[in-house]
Design a protein around this motif. Structure first.
Motif, PDB file in Angstrom:
ATOM      1  N   ASP A   1       0.861  -1.179   0.000  1.00 18.10           N
ATOM      2  CA  ASP A   1       0.000   0.000   0.000  1.00 18.10           C
ATOM      3  C   ASP A   1       0.898   1.230   0.000  1.00 18.10           C
ATOM      4  O   ASP A   1       1.696   1.418   0.908  1.00 18.10           O
ATOM      5  CB  ASP A   1      -0.881  -0.022   1.255  1.00 18.10           C
ATOM      6  CG  ASP A   1      -1.810   1.174   1.366  1.00 18.10           C
ATOM      7  OD1 ASP A   1      -1.303   2.316   1.394  1.00 18.10           O
ATOM      8  OD2 ASP A   1      -3.028   0.971   1.441  1.00 18.10           O
ATOM      9  N   THR A   2       0.763   2.079  -1.022  1.00 16.80           N
ATOM     10  CA  THR A   2       1.633   3.242  -1.150  1.00 16.80           C
ATOM     11  C   THR A   2       0.954   4.537  -0.711  1.00 16.80           C
ATOM     12  O   THR A   2       1.507   5.619  -0.903  1.00 16.80           O
ATOM     13  CB  THR A   2       2.137   3.385  -2.603  1.00 16.80           C
ATOM     14  OG1 THR A   2       1.010   3.625  -3.466  1.00 16.80           O
ATOM     15  CG2 THR A   2       2.862   2.128  -3.055  1.00 16.80           C
ATOM     16  N   LEU A   3      -0.235   4.425  -0.120  1.00 15.29           N
ATOM     17  CA  LEU A   3      -0.917   5.614   0.391  1.00 15.29           C
ATOM     18  C   LEU A   3      -0.402   5.969   1.783  1.00 15.29           C
ATOM     19  O   LEU A   3      -0.148   7.123   2.090  1.00 15.29           O
ATOM     20  CB  LEU A   3      -2.430   5.386   0.436  1.00 15.29           C
ATOM     21  CG  LEU A   3      -3.100   5.290  -0.928  1.00 15.29           C
ATOM     22  CD1 LEU A   3      -4.511   4.757  -0.791  1.00 15.29           C
ATOM     23  CD2 LEU A   3      -3.085   6.642  -1.615  1.00 15.29           C
ATOM     24  N   GLY A   4      -0.282   4.946   2.619  1.00  9.14           N
ATOM     25  CA  GLY A   4       0.276   5.136   3.945  1.00  9.14           C
ATOM     26  C   GLY A   4      -0.599   5.941   4.886  1.00  9.14           C
ATOM     27  O   GLY A   4      -1.709   6.354   4.569  1.00  9.14           O
TER      28      GLY A   4
ATOM     29  N   VAL B   1       3.374  -6.323  -5.636  1.00  3.16           N
ATOM     30  CA  VAL B   1       2.395  -5.481  -6.325  1.00  3.16           C
ATOM     31  C   VAL B   1       2.153  -4.241  -5.477  1.00  3.16           C
ATOM     32  O   VAL B   1       1.838  -4.348  -4.286  1.00  3.16           O
ATOM     33  CB  VAL B   1       1.068  -6.225  -6.573  1.00  3.16           C
ATOM     34  CG1 VAL B   1       0.004  -5.270  -7.106  1.00  3.16           C
ATOM     35  CG2 VAL B   1       1.283  -7.369  -7.546  1.00  3.16           C
ATOM     36  N   THR B   2       2.300  -3.073  -6.105  1.00  5.44           N
ATOM     37  CA  THR B   2       2.007  -1.807  -5.436  1.00  5.44           C
ATOM     38  C   THR B   2       0.631  -1.313  -5.873  1.00  5.44           C
ATOM     39  O   THR B   2       0.182  -1.601  -6.971  1.00  5.44           O
ATOM     40  CB  THR B   2       3.055  -0.731  -5.786  1.00  5.44           C
ATOM     41  OG1 THR B   2       3.012  -0.468  -7.196  1.00  5.44           O
ATOM     42  CG2 THR B   2       4.458  -1.171  -5.395  1.00  5.44           C
TER      43      THR B   2
ATOM     44  N   ASN C   1       1.267   7.456  -6.653  1.00  2.00           N
ATOM     45  CA  ASN C   1       2.110   6.817  -5.638  1.00  2.00           C
ATOM     46  C   ASN C   1       2.568   5.413  -6.013  1.00  2.00           C
ATOM     47  O   ASN C   1       3.738   5.071  -5.836  1.00  2.00           O
ATOM     48  CB  ASN C   1       1.370   6.736  -4.302  1.00  2.00           C
ATOM     49  CG  ASN C   1       0.989   8.079  -3.741  1.00  2.00           C
ATOM     50  OD1 ASN C   1       0.852   9.056  -4.474  1.00  2.00           O
ATOM     51  ND2 ASN C   1       0.794   8.149  -2.440  1.00  2.00           N
ATOM     52  N   SER C   2       1.643   4.578  -6.490  1.00  3.30           N
ATOM     53  CA  SER C   2       2.005   3.180  -6.751  1.00  3.30           C
ATOM     54  C   SER C   2       3.081   3.075  -7.826  1.00  3.30           C
ATOM     55  O   SER C   2       4.004   2.273  -7.712  1.00  3.30           O
ATOM     56  CB  SER C   2       0.774   2.351  -7.121  1.00  3.30           C
ATOM     57  OG  SER C   2       0.140   2.874  -8.269  1.00  3.30           O
ATOM     58  N   GLY C   3       2.979   3.891  -8.863  1.00  2.00           N
ATOM     59  CA  GLY C   3       3.991   3.879  -9.908  1.00  2.00           C
ATOM     60  C   GLY C   3       5.324   4.391  -9.416  1.00  2.00           C
ATOM     61  O   GLY C   3       6.378   3.848  -9.761  1.00  2.00           O
TER      62      GLY C   3
END
Length: 108
Positions: free
Chosen positions: A23-26, A62-63, A72-74
């Motif tokens: 998870d890239t949101l955090g 996987v992001t 964010n994920s990229g």
């Protein structure tokens, strides 16, 4: 550019326990809702935390972030690749798509 993964393929990989989801949101977003078993890793922390959180650089990772508009994920996927991770994909549609499909989430 990071390879993409579909919701169905991600769900199958998660069910088979053959992928690490990031998870890239955090922060509060992660605490409120994230994909089951997802690790929290934001761009600012990748260099410092990736080797501890993701010790196997050849493992499937996987992001994801909120939706296709979220960068964010990229960004995290690109940084992981630059650090030598060899099997990183991005779930571009993000948690919004996951929730709309009626799939389960967790909270911290």
């Amino acid at each position: 550019m990071t390879a993409l993964i579909t919701r169905d393929k991600l769900k199958a990989a998660m069910d088979a326990d053959s992928v690490t989801v990031v998870d890239t949101l955090g922060g509060e977003y992660y605490a409120k809702q994230h994909l089951p078993g997802a690790l929290e890793l934001v761009l600012a922390d990748v260099d410092a935390q990736a080797s501890a959180l993701l010790p196997d650089r050849d493992a499937a990772i996987v992001t994801y972030c909120s939706n296709p508009a979220c960068p964010n994920s990229g960004q995290v996927a690109d940084r992981l690749t630059a650090l030598g991770y060899t099997n990183v994909r991005k779930y571009r549609e993000g948690i919004q798509d996951w929730v709309e499909a009626g799939l389960p989430t967790e909270s911290a």
